[in-house]
Enzyme design. Sequence first.
Site: not given
Ligand code: IFM
Length: 443
Positions: A84, A121, A162, A284, A286, A356
């Site tokens: 990606r 992006h 995002e 995505n 985290y 992500e």
């Molecule tokens: O680096 C970023 C990415 O561009 C978008 N999602 C989160 C990542 C980490 O902060």
Amino acid sequence: MATDARGAAAPLPRFPDGFLWGVSTSAHQIEGAADTRAPSVWDVFTAEPGRIKDGSTAAVACDHVHRYEEDVALLADLGVGAYRFSISWPRVNSPGGLDFYDRLVDALLAAGVRPVPTLFHWDLPADLSWLERDTATRFADHVAAVAARLGDRVTKWITLNEPAEHTLLGHALGTHAPGSRLLFDALPAAHHQLLGHGLAVQALRSTGADDIGIANSHGPTWPASQEPADLEAAAFYDLLLNRLFAEPVLLGAYPEGLGDLMPSPDIEADLKLIGAPLDWYGVNYYAPTLVGAPQGTEIDFGGVRMPAELPFSVREIEGVPTTDFGWPVIPAGLTELLTTFASRYGDRLPPVVITENGCSYPGLDDQDRITYLEGHVRALHDAITAGVDVRGYFVWSLLDNFEWAEGFARRFGLVHVDFTTQRRTPKASYAWYRDLLTRSPME
Ligand code: IFM
């Protein structure tokens, strides 16, 4: 690392046949070669002193435009099924800009790696603004031009990355480009990105594309307590992060009358476009966020403190490890998120792809990253076992890169980049991921 009763490393669980394993990057964060493309809002933003923590710019970044063959070789050696990356709209607007992506796509296919481009992006051409409705139409034209050139070889597409962060950080709080501090007046940027998504899907469908998704950021929102003020604040944060950008796309409706706040000559017509069915939904992930009622005059976003007048505060989740960015490491949050989405949206949720997941840690022997990734791969499998239809997983990121307002201080890569020499060195996590993919340790 998970262990069995005797302390031996527990084998990773088996994933469904055809599960797509990949890695992600984005154009502005790795490409460099800023002299061969038009400026983006990020070039303007970084030129202002004090915006980027280490004072850097992404003018060279990983110099990927000149070194993409080496990077494709790293992908091939890693054994991923898909890559990606994002297509820089300012580069496409420059003479010969699409030639680079032509070469990249050919190199990926020759290496047996499936190209999965993201069409936006965050690096908007500097002369455009998502506060303007017309930008959505311009985006659809851009997408049509890209698809006309690459659509004979690219079959899997991502419209936006995002839009929640791009709206919140870029337009409401001003810590990302374009640096506007509009707070709730930033909502037009949200609606116009979503409209751009809908128009992009329409443009791609007209070329016969049948493998289209979006990459939305989500995470469980945990209330700081059961006090009404904390519950209300957490519900509001959940609305911003998990519902505002998901429900128009999945249900064709804004939550709780938010549609009335969006600028549109015909909101129902816009929502019909935005809610056109997708082939899959990118997440995505985290970390979860602990949210309470506002506290003082500052909020904390991923370790960045900023003045804000928002009706919530982000609190520290205690007793868990954190990455060097200060983000809590809670793999079970991914299972919780996916099962929550599956029950919230039922058959309106198409198959999910984790577009992500990753973490920032320094060093080449990055055992912390291995622990993070392994925990999340297991948590993902737990979600599949619980019945969520998940079809793929992409690690953020292939390379250490320009981490937006943090500059080069945060290293998310499986591959270390020396930003002085541009030397690439695979880290321990690269070998771990390659083993996961090629030695087939999954049972
Ligand atoms: O680096 C970023 C990415 O561009 C978008 N999602 C989160 C990542 C980490 O902060």
